[in-house]
Scaffold this active site. Structure first.
Site, PDB file in Angstrom:
ATOM      1  N   HIS A  57      81.033 -31.821  39.536  1.00 40.26           N
ATOM      2  CA  HIS A  57      82.395 -31.340  39.311  1.00 40.26           C
ATOM      3  C   HIS A  57      82.519 -30.725  37.916  1.00 40.26           C
ATOM      4  CE1 HIS A  57      84.673 -33.900  42.543  1.00 40.26           C
ATOM      5  NE2 HIS A  57      83.671 -33.202  43.051  1.00 40.26           N
ATOM      6  N   GLU A  59      84.610 -31.051  35.284  1.00 37.70           N
ATOM      7  CA  GLU A  59      84.782 -31.880  34.094  1.00 37.70           C
ATOM      8  C   GLU A  59      83.483 -32.593  33.720  1.00 37.70           C
ATOM      9  OE1 GLU A  59      88.680 -31.859  36.469  1.00 37.70           O
ATOM     10  OE2 GLU A  59      86.556 -32.120  36.917  1.00 37.70           O
TER      11      GLU A  59
END
Length: 170
Positions: A57, A59
């Site tokens: 992902h 982040e």
């Protein structure tokens, strides 16, 4: 909004997936300077969904890339800082800009992004749009708040953030 727009540019780099969102992220640090002017935030890393191997992902990718910065790279980014510059100290003073609410649940079994942000001691999280319930019931923003991270919802780009997140599923 400048950094959320940069995060949107990152999100557009994603390979669309029918089972995942396309999310972008930017990590910034404002380091105190000797001058009397207000310091401008410095981008230390960016990331987007599925950028790194392993169903990753945005982040988590931005955090992983920040942790890979060498002492020389950190010194170049923050020439006024006492050296060596410590990445953990920088992250504890960082802001994270993400096009979509950080996940609190991963169907893949990987650690949620909200947990990675908390573990890095990020102080503020700027979010473009809440995660819709397409895949899971997300409680990332609440998890961040409960851990003492300041959550700031940025108004004005929600529709664009959601459109980019759902790329390839029109």
């Amino acid at each position: 909004m400048e950094y959320l727009r940069l995060a949107l540019q990152e999100a557009r780099k994603c390979t669309p997936s029918p089972t995942a969102f396309c999310v972008g992220c930017v990590l910034t640090v404002t380091y105190p300077t000797i001058s009397s002017e207000s310091p401008k935030p410095t981008i230390i890393s960016c990331g987007y969904s599925r950028e790194l191997p392993g169903n990753t992902h945005a982040e988590a990718n931005a955090l992983a890339k920040a942790r890979l910065l060498s002492d020389d790279q950190l010194a170049a980014l923050f020439p006024d800082a006492p050296h060596p510059v410590d990445i953990d100290t920088l992250l504890a003073n960082a802001d994270i800009y993400t096009t979509m609410e950080p996940c609190s649940v991963r169907t893949s079994g990987l650690a949620p992004c909200a947990d990675a942000i908390i573990a890095a001691h990020i102080k503020r999280c700027f979010i473009g749009v809440g995660e819709p319930d397409d895949f899971v019931n997300c409680e990332g923003a609440q998890r961040l708040k409960d851990a003492g991270v300041e959550v700031i919802w940025l108004d004005g780009l929600e529709e664009e953030c959601l459109k980019v997140a759902r790329m390839g599923r029109e």
